[in-house]
Design an enzyme around this catalytic site. Structure first.
Site: not given
Length: 338
Positions: A231, A137, A179
Site C-alpha cells: 500500500c 494482530r 504483502d
C-alpha cells in the site's frame, strides 16, 4: 492533497463462503438502500450519494457505497457475510486466483482480509498457511477468519523469512500472496498529510527487506504464481523491488501482464513494468496500492491464460470469477441470510 479522501467510496466485499451477491443486494434493499446495478464507469462511483449502491465494474463480488457510509454495526458485517475492504486491497487475492484445492501461503497475513478473500476463492478447499510476527494482530485475525467462516487455514506466529521452503509441509504450495511491511504511503491518512512521508533511510531499509522477502518467497519449489503487493506509492518499494528480484531470478520467473482492463499501470522503471498495476484515489478511487503478478516460466501453461479469461468473463458472472461455484451450496445459504 486534501481532495482525495471524500472521493474514495465505501467498498464492501461479499463473503461468498457465507452468502452471494444477489442475497446481499436484497438485504440492503430491504434496509432502504436503492441498488443501481453494475457500474459502467468510474464516474458512476464518483457520483454515488445518499442510500444508493452499485456493483463494482472491475471486481465481481464488490459492492460500492457512498464514502461516508458506516456499516460497522450492520448485521451482515457483524456476522461475517460482508467484509469492509478497500477495492485495491481486494486485487491481490483476485489476481492470485488460486483454484479450489490449492495450497497457498499468505506470507505477511494480518489483519486477515486478504486471507479471508483467498479462502473464499478456494471455497475453503485446500490449505492456507498464514504467517505474521505480531501476536496481537494474529489474535484479531483469528477472530476475523472465524467470523468469516474460514476453515482451511493454519496461522503461525513466525517471520516468513524464517520459514523453510524445503519443509515437506509446504511441498504443495503453488501460490503465494506477499504483502510485506511497507511505508504505507498510499494510505489515505498519509496522502492527506496527516502523517509525515517516510524518510530516505526508512525507504531504503524497507526496500531491502522487501527484496529479501520476495526473493525468499520465489524459493518455494512447487510455486507457480505469486502476487507481490504494497500500500505504497514509492517506486523503491514497488517496481524497483520487482525489477531487482527478477534480475536475480529472471530465468525462473516472469512478470505477467495482469488484469489488462485495470486503468492504472506501473511506472516505466524497466521494460515490462507496465504489466504491474497501480492504484490511487485520483485514478482508481481507492487507496494507493501496487500489485505485480509473477509466474514460473515454462511450466503450467494453463496458468497464464486463467486470469485473462476470468477477467474477461467477469461482466457475465455476477457472482464471481468462479462460475462453477457449487450452486447447491449457495441455495442452501440463501435461506440463512433472509
Amino acid at each position: 492533497v486534501s481532495p482525495p479522501a471524500p472521493q474514495v467510496p465505501r467498498y464492501v466485499r461479499v463473503n461468498t463462503l457465507k452468502t452471494c451477491v444477489d442475497d446481499v443486494v436484497e438485504f440492503f434493499k430491504r434496509q432502504g438502500y436503492s441498488y443501481l446495478g453494475k457500474a459502467a464507469s468510474l464516474d458512476e462511483l464518483k457520483t454515488l450519494s445518499g442510500k444508493k449502491f452499485l456493483l463494482d465494474l472491475h471486481l465481481p463480488e464488490l459492492l460500492v457505497f457512498p464514502p461516508q457510509t458506516d456499516l460497522h454495526d450492520n448485521l451482515l458485517y457483524t456476522s461475517g457475510h460482508i467484509i469492509l475492504q478497500d477495492k485495491a486491497s481486494c486485487l491481490p487475492a483476485f489476481l492470485l486466483a488460486p483454484a479450489p484445492g490449492s495450497h497457498v501461503i499468505d506470507a505477511c497475513a494480518a489483519p486477515g482480509n486478504k486471507t479471508s478473500h483467498l479462502a473464499a476463492l478456494l471455497r475453503n478447499k485446500g490449505q492456507i498457511f498464514a504467517f505474521d510476527v505480531d501476536t496481537k494482530r494474529l489474535a484479531t485475525m483469528n477472530t476475523l477468519l472465524m467470523r468469516a467462516g474460514v476453515t482451511s487455514f493454519q496461522l503461525a506466529q513466525q517471520d516468513f523469512l524464517t520459514v523453510d521452503p524445503g519443509d515437506p509441509k509446504y511441498s504443495r504450495v503453488t501460490h503465494i500472496l506477499l504483502d510485506p511491511s511497507c511505508s504505507g504511503s498510499g494510505m489515505l491518512t498519509r496522502l492527506l498529510g496527516v502523517e509525515p512521508p517516510p524518510g530516505a533511510g526508512r525507504l531504503q531499509a524497507l526496500a531491502a527487506f522487501q527484496r529479501k522477502v520476495l526473493s525468499h518467497a520465489l524459493g518455494f519449489p512447487a510455486l507457480q504464481r505469486l502476487v507481490y503487493s504494497t500500500c505504497s506509492l514509492q517506486r523503491q518499494e514497488n517496481e524497483e523491488v520487482v525489477q531487482a528480484v527478477l534480475q536475480e531470478r529472471g530465468s525462473t520467473f516472469r512478470l505477467v501482464d495482469a488484469f489488462p482492463a485495470w486503468p492504472c499501470r506501473g511506472v516505466d522503471a524497466f521494460p515490462g513494468a507496465r504489466s504491474c498495476l497501480r492504484a490511487c484515489p485520483e485514478d482508481t478511487l481507492t487507496q494507493g496500492f501496487f500489485v505485480a503478478v509473477l509466474e514460473r516460466c515454462g511450466e503450467g501453461d494453463a496458468v497464464p491464460s486463467s486470469l485473462p479469461v476470468a477477467a474477461e468473463e467477469t461482466p457475465q458472472h455476477k457472482e464471481g470469477t468462479t462460475p462453477a461455484a457449487a450452486p447447491k451450496k449457495r441455495k442452501r445459504k440463501k435461506q440463512r441470510v433472509k
